[in-house]
Design a protein around this motif. Sequence first.
Motif, PDB file in Angstrom:
ATOM      1  N   ASN A   1      21.098  -8.001   3.983  1.00 21.67           N
ATOM      2  CA  ASN A   1      22.187  -8.787   4.542  1.00 21.67           C
ATOM      3  C   ASN A   1      21.616  -9.903   5.404  1.00 21.67           C
ATOM      4  OD1 ASN A   1      23.582  -5.665   4.701  1.00 21.67           O
ATOM      5  ND2 ASN A   1      24.712  -7.305   3.689  1.00 21.67           N
ATOM      6  N   LEU A   2      22.108 -11.111   5.211  1.00 22.09           N
ATOM      7  CA  LEU A   2      21.698 -12.285   5.978  1.00 22.09           C
ATOM      8  C   LEU A   2      22.924 -12.769   6.743  1.00 22.09           C
ATOM      9  CD1 LEU A   2      19.879 -14.149   3.049  1.00 22.09           C
ATOM     10  CD2 LEU A   2      18.994 -12.315   4.478  1.00 22.09           C
ATOM     11  N   PHE A   3      22.802 -12.925   8.038  1.00 25.47           N
ATOM     12  CA  PHE A   3      23.966 -13.272   8.836  1.00 25.47           C
ATOM     13  C   PHE A   3      23.549 -14.069  10.059  1.00 25.47           C
ATOM     14  CE2 PHE A   3      22.331  -9.135   9.822  1.00 25.47           C
ATOM     15  CZ  PHE A   3      22.403  -8.992  11.188  1.00 25.47           C
ATOM     16  N   GLY A   4      24.532 -14.534  10.793  1.00 23.15           N
ATOM     17  CA  GLY A   4      24.271 -15.461  11.884  1.00 23.15           C
ATOM     18  C   GLY A   4      24.749 -16.849  11.479  1.00 23.15           C
ATOM     19  N   GLY A   5      24.946 -17.706  12.470  1.00 24.21           N
ATOM     20  CA  GLY A   5      25.533 -19.010  12.198  1.00 24.21           C
ATOM     21  C   GLY A   5      24.784 -19.878  11.218  1.00 24.21           C
ATOM     22  N   GLY A   6      23.471 -19.703  11.124  1.00 22.82           N
ATOM     23  CA  GLY A   6      22.690 -20.571  10.252  1.00 22.82           C
ATOM     24  C   GLY A   6      22.342 -19.977   8.910  1.00 22.82           C
ATOM     25  N   ALA A   7      22.888 -18.815   8.562  1.00 25.44           N
ATOM     26  CA  ALA A   7      22.466 -18.116   7.347  1.00 25.44           C
ATOM     27  C   ALA A   7      22.761 -18.918   6.079  1.00 25.44           C
ATOM     28  CB  ALA A   7      23.127 -16.741   7.276  1.00 25.44           C
ATOM     29  N   LEU A   8      23.974 -19.386   5.907  1.00 26.91           N
ATOM     30  CA  LEU A   8      24.333 -20.114   4.691  1.00 26.91           C
ATOM     31  C   LEU A   8      23.531 -21.402   4.559  1.00 26.91           C
ATOM     32  CD1 LEU A   8      28.215 -19.658   4.730  1.00 26.91           C
ATOM     33  CD2 LEU A   8      26.632 -18.668   3.091  1.00 26.91           C
TER      34      LEU A   8
END
Length: 302
Positions: free
Chosen positions: A106-113
């Motif tokens: 899982n990749l998350f946080g404001g800058g992930a996308l």
Amino acid sequence: MEDKAFFELNPARSMIAIGGQDRAEFLQGLISNDTKRIGPAQAVFAALLSPQGKFAYDLLLVEEGARYLVDCESARRADLLKRLKMFKLRSQVTLDDLDSEFVVVNLFGGGALARIGLAAHAGAAKALGGGVVFTDPRLPDLGVHAFLPRATYGATLSDLGFAEAPQGSFKDHRYALGVPEGSHDLLPDKAIPLECGFDELNGVDWQKGCYMGQELTARTKYRGLVRKRLLPVRFEGNPPPIGTDLTLDGKDVGDIRAVDGYRGLALLRLEYLDAILANGIDVDGTRVTASIPNWVKLPAVA
């Protein structure tokens, strides 16, 4: 400054592959979403239900070459493969366990996308690092789901500027958004998909043909039979055990379905929801408060 982005290996989820020339038709009669939507640039969320329309397995699917890569619950992966083999019959379908080769991250946080270069619409997918990454098809706010080679995933993500998150960080993020996952949150053969947000989370296609459990799922929607909803709760005090009944003014208003630290999920009766939101619930000295995530669409209660 770009927001921080994190990655976390998700050992609770694993990968299988469904290949063969009949794979789309085979799955079309089994899962709640339309296999025509699955492609190399589009992932989908779906459920495999019991014949009675109750939850059996939750799945995330994306296409890679001549096969579907499928995210499923690790602890029940062998059971899922066994069940799929039962339905295979003479279909030209292959079923493979990819757990030794790939991991779910899982990749998350404001800058992930932005770091991955994915659009912020549900299910947007692309190849990366010998695997596939996609905006979570349930809810883009969850971040990015990644199927990556077990041997190289850490280096791939570190090179893209992702920092490794402490174990459990994504689960806390998911519970804050009120999104259930797997049999820890959804009781097999008991949970009703529409009470657990599968409609709003893009897990049901209402235009496709028949699939296992479809008739009862459609009846639940069109006859307005949703009377409860699984919603996020917070605990102020010692978290109550899973299965604890919740009462308000002597009335049964729901029960605890999942607990993780000070967050959890509870199945709550909609007729009492306004009172629950306004007053909270006291359980053996612990205050339980509920909230309604912005993605949830509640039916009108007569």
